[in-house]
Motif scaffolding. Structure first.
Motif: not given
Length: 198
Positions: A22-30, A111-116, A121-131
């Motif tokens: 009961k969910q949609k798979p995705c990848l959150l890439w920190f 490298d991140r584009r390679m994984v994407r 489409a829409g399943e790779f979510i790039e989370v940039f920890m812009d600290t």
């Protein structure tokens, strides 16, 4: 002998596996510098999703280097192979219907584009920890910046090895100005908005 290797099709589809959960798979890439809050926020998000009844799996950079990638160093070539392996593992987990959370410095855009490209489409979510690096270095939870400044660690991202900031991340977070709870709330809101969770 790749011509002798044939893809074996499974009778249970990835859509059926996701539907059963009961969910949609995705990848959150920190991605972000050491000390930017990747592991801390990724862990907190994993807990928050689990407590809401979602099926998740967390892949952390240090943990993976104890097993799957323990044969790799920190040269540019080894870093690329590290990310390639993680991308493939993440894809397997999403094929199983899971929400995958990964926390890796992953300093190079290529490298991140390679994984994407491994994901629909829409399943790779790039989370940039812009600290900012100043905040990361002040935290220095593992004492790595101090060692890198002394020259005890070579090829350290942000010091003597480059970090290429994401060009268009889906989510941008600065953990020096937001609490862990605020970071998680922002990520949950994004997932709800995208209808990946309800």
């Amino acid at each position: 002998m790749t011509e002798d290797i044939v893809w074996h099709h499974h009778k249970v589809s990835r859509a059926e596996r996701a539907s059963s959960k009961k969910q949609k798979p995705c990848l959150l890439w920190f991605t972000g510098l050491s000390g930017s809050g990747k592991s801390t926020v990724a862990n907190a998000l994993d807990v928050a999703l689990f407590e809401r009844g979602y099926h998740t799996f967390l892949l952390d950079g240090d943990n993976v280097r104890h097993g799957l990638c323990k044969d790799l160093g920190f040269s540019d070539k080894d870093r690329e192979e590290n990310i390639r392996r993680i991308g493939e593992v993440s894809k397997l987990f999403t094929d199983a219907g899971l929400i995958v959370i990964s926390a890796f410095i992953s300093p190079f855009n290529a490298d991140r584009r390679m994984v994407r490209k491994l994901f629909p489409a829409g399943e790779f979510i790039e989370v940039f920890m812009d600290t900012p690096i100043q905040a990361c270095e002040q935290r220095d939870p593992k004492g790595l910046y101090e060692k890198a400044r002394r020259g005890d660690i070579k090829n350290f991202t942000g010091i003597d090895s480059p970090y290429e900031a994401p060009e268009r991340p889906e989510v941008r977070i600065d953990s020096s100005t937001s609490s862990v709870e605020q970071c998680v709330d922002a990520l949950i809101a994004y997932l709800v908005h995208r209808e990946l969770i309800s």
